[in-house]
Design an enzyme around this catalytic site. Structure first.
Site, short mmCIF file in Angstrom:
data_model
loop_
_atom_site.label_atom_id
_atom_site.label_comp_id
_atom_site.label_asym_id
_atom_site.label_seq_id
_atom_site.Cartn_x
_atom_site.Cartn_y
_atom_site.Cartn_z
NE ARG A 45 -3.04 0.23 3.23
CZ ARG A 45 -2.46 0.51 4.41
NH1 ARG A 45 -1.87 1.68 4.61
NH2 ARG A 45 -2.47 -0.38 5.38
CE1 TYR B 243 -17.66 11.67 -14.41
CE2 TYR B 243 -16.36 11.84 -12.41
CZ TYR B 243 -17.19 11.11 -13.24
OH TYR B 243 -17.56 9.85 -12.90
CG ASP C 290 -10.05 16.69 -14.13
OD1 ASP C 290 -9.37 16.17 -15.03
OD2 ASP C 290 -11.08 16.17 -13.67
CE LYS D 255 -12.94 8.33 -17.90
NZ LYS D 255 -13.09 9.17 -16.76
C1 LIG Z 1 -12.84 15.07 -16.36
C2 LIG Z 1 -12.95 13.90 -15.43
N1 LIG Z 1 -12.39 13.98 -14.22
C3 LIG Z 1 -12.46 12.95 -13.32
C4 LIG Z 1 -13.11 11.78 -13.64
C5 LIG Z 1 -13.18 10.67 -12.62
O1 LIG Z 1 -12.25 9.68 -12.94
P1 LIG Z 1 -12.45 8.11 -12.64
O2 LIG Z 1 -13.67 7.69 -13.38
O3 LIG Z 1 -11.18 7.53 -13.16
O4 LIG Z 1 -12.60 7.97 -11.17
C6 LIG Z 1 -13.71 11.66 -14.89
C7 LIG Z 1 -14.44 10.42 -15.24
O5 LIG Z 1 -15.21 10.40 -16.18
C8 LIG Z 1 -13.62 12.74 -15.82
O6 LIG Z 1 -14.17 12.67 -17.03
#
Ligand SMILES: Cc1ncc(COP(=O)(O)O)c(C=O)c1O
Length: 379
Positions: free
Chosen positions: A46, A98, A170, A195
């Site tokens: 971990r 998101y 992000d 992604k």
């Molecule tokens: C722009 C964005 N940030 C964060 C996330 C969250 O990531 P995860 O699905 O890997 O937890 C997503 C998921 O779709 C996303 O599109």
């Protein structure tokens, strides 16, 4: 190193014990110690794992940062950043991002005494009026999911620096191929590695990258204490994915541009949201801070009819109807009922996310085939 070389080599050295060119999958939960406290830097998986360590170095290199940390998902990475805060602290976040980030902030963290303000960051000055002595973090996403709004990272960073507030960006939609937020003044870059970085729709993972050692120590402490770490197999898959990021992104961007132009000319299509159009409100900023415009776009139909949009969503053959994005294969998505269903309807509509909006993640297939698929589905 130039970008392409970085993506191929970042974090990976031939394995010292065998010379294996690919970083091995160290599938172990613990490490044998010679005597209590006498070990090779690895105690318990971990806290440390060699496959994860290689990947964390790679994340730092490709985002032009000093330190990388890998998490078991994108939301786990976001969760770790929010755990830097104390009850009473305030966060200013983008109002178009998101849905899962919004859900984490409002449904999980508000009850612990944190306050979140959601604001349109297209105008960086909107942020300044919300700052007070409790403001500790600005959280933004650019281009945004799903309306492809563009936030001027340098402008937001100037405000954050003036008030000594952390800025986290992000960078999931842009990827380090298109933009490096740390170079533009951000303190933390976050990715849903799931992604484009993973790129093959086979891993859930997140990461954070930063330059400040103290910040790295705090986030590492949260990573090991909360325990949302990815397994070594997933780290291996992402190490492999990163090696082709630049090649995939080039094709993603070419195809994204072709599809955006096609949709814009289609008589049955209403609005097309893509930051590469010269009349997009964020075009000038996108041109300044990004190297190309990406392959994420959204559109509505001219009649703005929800049932008609649902028919299109169910009619494509190559574009698969699914959540997620950034994989080599093209996906079509209905944000209102899928990725952004966790945002209350009034809130969504207020920010322009209508019930009839369709989001595309344009993959790296042949663009002619993708256009034909959409053309048939739109009818
Ligand atoms: C722009 C964005 N940030 C964060 C996330 C969250 O990531 P995860 O699905 O890997 O937890 C997503 C998921 O779709 C996303 O599109």
């Amino acid at each position: 190193m130039k970008q392409a070389t970085k993506f191929v080599h970042a974090g990976t050295e031939p394995d010292p014990s065998t010379g294996a060119i690919m970083t091995p999958i160290y599938q172990t939960s613990t490490y044998v110690q010679e005597a209590p406290g006498k070990h090779k830097g690895f105690e318990y998986a971990r806290s440390q794992n060699p496959t994860r360590q290689a990947l964390e170095e790679a994340f730092a290199i490709i985002e032009n940062g000093k330190y990388g940390l890998a998490f078991s998902s994108g939301v786990a990475a976001t969760d770790a950043v929010i755990k830097l805060l104390q009850p009473g602290d305030e966060v200013i976040a983008a109002n178009d991002m998101y849905g899962g980030t919004y859900r984490l902030f409002t449904k999980v963290f508000e009850k612990f005494g944190l306050k979140f303000h959601f604001v349109n960051m297209h105008e960086a000055n909107n942020i300044a009026s919300l700052i007070n002595k409790n403001t500790k973090l600005i959280w933004t996403e650019t281009p945004t999911n799903p309306l492809i709004n563009v936030v001027d990272i340098s402008a937001v960073s100037a405000i954050a620096k003036k008030h000594k507030i952390l800025l986290a960006v992000d960078n999931t939609f842009a990827t380090p191929f298109l933009q490096n937020p740390l170079d533009l003044g951000a303190d933390i870059v976050m990715h849903s590695v799931t992604k484009f970085l993973g790129g093959h729709s086979d891993v859930i993972q997140g990461c954070l990258v930063m330059n400040d050692k103290e910040l790295r120590e705090k986030l590492y402490f949260i990573q090991k204490s909360s325990g949302a770490v990815p397994g070594p197999m997933d780290c291996f898959l992402v190490l492999r994915g990163l090696k082709t990021l630049h090649v995939r992104m080039q094709r993603h961007c070419e195809n994204g541009a072709r599809i955006a132009q096609f949709l814009r000319k289609h008589p049955k299509v209403g609005k097309v949201y893509w930051c590469g159009f010269e009349d997009h409100p964020g075009y000038a900023v996108a041109k300044k801070q990004m190297r190309d415009f990406g392959s994420m776009l959204s559109f509505t139909l001219k009649n703005d009819d929800v049932e008609e949009a649902k028919r299109v969503l169910s009619s494509t053959k190559l574009f698969a109807l699914a959540e997620s994005l950034g994989g080599v294969e093209s996906l079509i998505n209905h944000p209102a009922s899928m990725t952004h269903a966790s945002i209350p309807r009034e809130e969504r509509i207020k920010n322009g996310l209508t019930d009839s909006l369709i989001r595309l993640s344009v993959g790296i297939e042949d663009a002619d085939d993708l256009i034909e698929d959409l053309n048939k589905a739109i009818g």
